[in-house]
Motif scaffolding. Structure first.
Motif, PDB file in Angstrom:
ATOM      1  N   SER A 333       0.713  -1.062  -0.017  1.00 52.41           N
ATOM      2  CA  SER A 333      -0.026  -0.156  -0.081  1.00 52.41           C
ATOM      3  C   SER A 333       0.940   1.149  -0.100  1.00 52.41           C
ATOM      4  CB  SER A 333      -0.895  -0.084   1.055  1.00 52.41           C
ATOM      5  OG  SER A 333      -0.139  -0.121   2.433  1.00 52.41           O
ATOM      6  N   ARG A 334       2.123   1.240   0.227  1.00 50.09           N
ATOM      7  CA  ARG A 334       2.873   2.309   0.211  1.00 50.09           C
ATOM      8  C   ARG A 334       4.228   2.190  -0.166  1.00 50.09           C
ATOM      9  NH1 ARG A 334       1.813   4.559   6.553  1.00 50.09           N
ATOM     10  NH2 ARG A 334      -0.468   3.566   6.937  1.00 50.09           N
ATOM     11  N   LYS A 340      -1.542   2.528  -4.367  1.00 54.02           N
ATOM     12  CA  LYS A 340      -1.743   1.674  -3.226  1.00 54.02           C
ATOM     13  C   LYS A 340      -2.751   0.603  -3.375  1.00 54.02           C
ATOM     14  CE  LYS A 340      -3.924   3.529   1.152  1.00 54.02           C
ATOM     15  NZ  LYS A 340      -2.872   3.972   1.896  1.00 54.02           N
ATOM     16  N   TYR A 342      -4.421  -2.898  -1.883  1.00 50.94           N
ATOM     17  CA  TYR A 342      -4.878  -3.674  -0.896  1.00 50.94           C
ATOM     18  C   TYR A 342      -5.085  -5.296  -1.077  1.00 50.94           C
ATOM     19  CZ  TYR A 342      -5.797   0.213   2.390  1.00 50.94           C
ATOM     20  OH  TYR A 342      -5.818   1.561   3.210  1.00 50.94           O
TER      21      TYR A 342
HETATM   22  P1  A2P Z   1      -2.163   1.374   4.795  1.00 49.89           P
HETATM   23  O1  A2P Z   1      -0.830   1.649   3.971  1.00 49.89           O
HETATM   24  O2  A2P Z   1      -3.387   2.228   4.177  1.00 49.89           O
HETATM   25  O3  A2P Z   1      -2.115   1.655   6.092  1.00 49.89           O
HETATM   26  P2  A2P Z   1      -0.355  -2.077   9.033  1.00 49.89           P
HETATM   27  O4  A2P Z   1       1.078  -2.060   8.564  1.00 49.89           O
HETATM   28  O5  A2P Z   1      -0.767  -1.074   9.743  1.00 49.89           O
HETATM   29  O6  A2P Z   1      -0.422  -3.441   9.887  1.00 49.89           O
HETATM   30  O7  A2P Z   1      -1.369  -2.621   7.911  1.00 49.89           O
HETATM   31  C1  A2P Z   1      -0.920  -3.736   7.084  1.00 49.89           C
HETATM   32  C2  A2P Z   1      -1.536  -3.558   5.860  1.00 49.89           C
HETATM   33  O8  A2P Z   1      -3.054  -3.429   5.577  1.00 49.89           O
HETATM   34  C3  A2P Z   1      -1.244  -2.218   4.973  1.00 49.89           C
HETATM   35  O9  A2P Z   1      -0.897  -2.297   3.727  1.00 49.89           O
HETATM   36  C4  A2P Z   1      -2.431  -1.372   5.117  1.00 49.89           C
HETATM   37  O10 A2P Z   1      -2.680   0.014   4.343  1.00 49.89           O
HETATM   38  C5  A2P Z   1      -3.285  -2.114   5.083  1.00 49.89           C
HETATM   39  N1  A2P Z   1      -4.821  -1.790   5.299  1.00 49.89           N
HETATM   40  C6  A2P Z   1      -4.984  -0.803   6.026  1.00 49.89           C
HETATM   41  N2  A2P Z   1      -6.339  -0.472   5.832  1.00 49.89           N
HETATM   42  C7  A2P Z   1      -6.955  -1.690   5.015  1.00 49.89           C
HETATM   43  C8  A2P Z   1      -8.116  -1.715   4.704  1.00 49.89           C
HETATM   44  N3  A2P Z   1      -9.140  -1.174   5.073  1.00 49.89           N
HETATM   45  N4  A2P Z   1      -8.250  -3.008   3.864  1.00 49.89           N
HETATM   46  C9  A2P Z   1      -7.401  -3.662   3.441  1.00 49.89           C
HETATM   47  N5  A2P Z   1      -6.083  -3.374   4.091  1.00 49.89           N
HETATM   48  C10 A2P Z   1      -5.821  -2.329   4.783  1.00 49.89           C
END
Ligand code: A2P
Length: 409
Positions: A333-334, A340, A342
């Protein structure tokens, strides 16, 4: 005319604070939001609870299954329950009190469980799990055999692979089960810290095959869900452990988030971050079976989300698994210069392969951030509709057959 409130008796639903492991399962399960918690106790609101019992079967400890007959007007309030360290004894009741209103359900909530969004029964072929062998009154003592950082040194998060050894103590676990960790010390009010649950990340025969040990995937909590700075008590304790330290452990917990044992079953696994723990456990168990020459015809498909490759626990070892063993879809995502992405985006991209798998003997597991649950459900629904499948019917069948398992936090 009915009896006055002071005389009407109810069976009040209560949670035993001494046994409860604060896993949030009951709050997640309650269909009418009658369960709530503060930073110490999980409690049932007597003004909302209708005694449906939907929360009873999923509770890993049985702490949820406590009932006291009380006068309706004198039911234990939420505020009162928050102060409890133990359950009150059953009070003697006035002889003239009226009949009990709302008895607990005789089916233990099974009817409600059948319509909930996730299975509350295990796969039919799952091994029988041991449960609650140790509790806060009688803990197991594990020794730290290793504590390894999984995320890159410059990653946002510090995620650890922690290996706990049980020596000669009986502590059998299955993939998908959790254990409780009791951090030493007390909170600001002087009460001992309550325990926290962690999913086991290793296969049933040990982190190292044939050893009485297991592993956990632990993220050091330094902020809350709103991004405010907090020090996670148990996660910081665990992440700071050194080899040779001892840890007080309870459990095992979890009677339904278990893997099927029959060789033809497919596993569809969807996770983010430390939600990888049960997926690693199940994948490793299947890998060991295959390496031992056992028949394993079922397919493995994994959707795994993290901020960047350096933040994805077990990234290196995962990449070593051959595509013939596991069909892997990573979502980042980053990553600079990349959109981004998911896990639900990857599910949509792989729609035809996912629906093919869902048509077969497939067991689905979701674990990770609560926020992803809705997105994953929508993606599953959409790809099934595109494939001309009746998603509501399939979902309901998978739930009732112990094939749809969700654990989010
Ligand atoms: P994001 O970059 O938007 O936070 P973390 O590192 O916080 O544990 O999160 C693990 C992954 O899950 C990150 O890529 C995060 O993306 C993603 N994530 C956050 N919110 C959601 C969502 N609603 N649905 C799917 N993945 C998500």
């Amino acid at each position: 005319m009915g009896a006055p409130e002071t005389e009407v008796l109810i069976r009040q639903h209560l949670i035993d604070p001494e046994v409860c492991i604060r896993c949030n399962t009951c709050e997640d399960t309650c269909p009418i939001d009658a369960i709530t918690h503060d930073d110490r106790n999980y409690v049932v609101d007597p003004d909302i609870c209708n005694g449906c019992g939907a929360c009873v079967p999923p509770c890993p400890t049985g702490s949820i299954d406590n009932w006291r007959t009380v006068q309706k007007a004198a039911a234990y309030s939420v505020a009162e329950q928050f102060t409890w360290d133990e359950l009150p004894v059953q009070q003697e009741l006035p002889a003239e009190a009226a009949a009990v209103d709302a008895p607990p359900p005789s089916d233990g909530g099974q009817q409600n469980a059948a319509v909930s969004a996730a299975s509350t029964t295990p796969p039919w072929s799952a091994a029988h799990p041991y449960l609650n062998l140790y509790d806060i009154r009688r803990t197991a003592t594990a020794t730290v055999a290793g504590n390894y950082r999984l995320t890159d040194a410059d990653a946002d998060s510090d995620i650890r692979h922690i290996v706990l050894d049980f020596g000669t103590q009986f502590f059998p676990v299955l993939e998908g089960q959790s254990i409780g960790i009791l951090p030493p010390g007390a909170d600001a009010s002087g009460k001992p810290h309550y325990l926290r649950m962690y999913s086991v990340a290793s296969a049933r025969d040990g982190e190292r095959s044939g050893y009485n040990n297991l592993s956990l995937t632990v993220k050091r909590v330094v902020t809350d869900h709103e991004g405010q700075a907090v020090q996670g008590v148990a996660s910081n304790y665990l992440c700071d452990l050194q080899k040779g330290d001892t840890v007080q452990v309870t459990g095992p917990f979890g009677a339904h988030y278990l893997m099927p044992n029959h060789p033809g079953s497919n596993l569809l696994m969807i996770c983010t971050g430390t939600g990888a723990a049960p997926m690693r456990a199940m994948t490793e168990y299947r890998r060991r079976l295959m390496a031992a020459g056992k028949p394993v015809e079922g397919k493995l498909m994994l959707f795994f989300g993290a901020r960047r490759p350096g933040e994805l626990p077990y990234f290196g070892p995962l990449l070593k698994l051959p595509p013939s063993f596991i069909d892997m879809h990573l979502a980042f995502s980053r990553v600079d210069g990349e959109p981004k992405t998911y896990v639900q985006d990857r599910l949509r991209e792989a729609g035809p392969a996912v629906t093919e798998l869902l048509k077969g003997d497939t067991y689905l597991y979701v674990c990770g951030l609560k926020g992803m649950e809705a997105g994953v459900m929508e993606a599953l629904r959409d790809i099934c509709i595109t494939a001309g499948m009746d998603w509501p019917a399939l979902h309901a069948r998978m739930v009732s057959e112990g094939r749809f398992h969700v654990e989010t936090y």
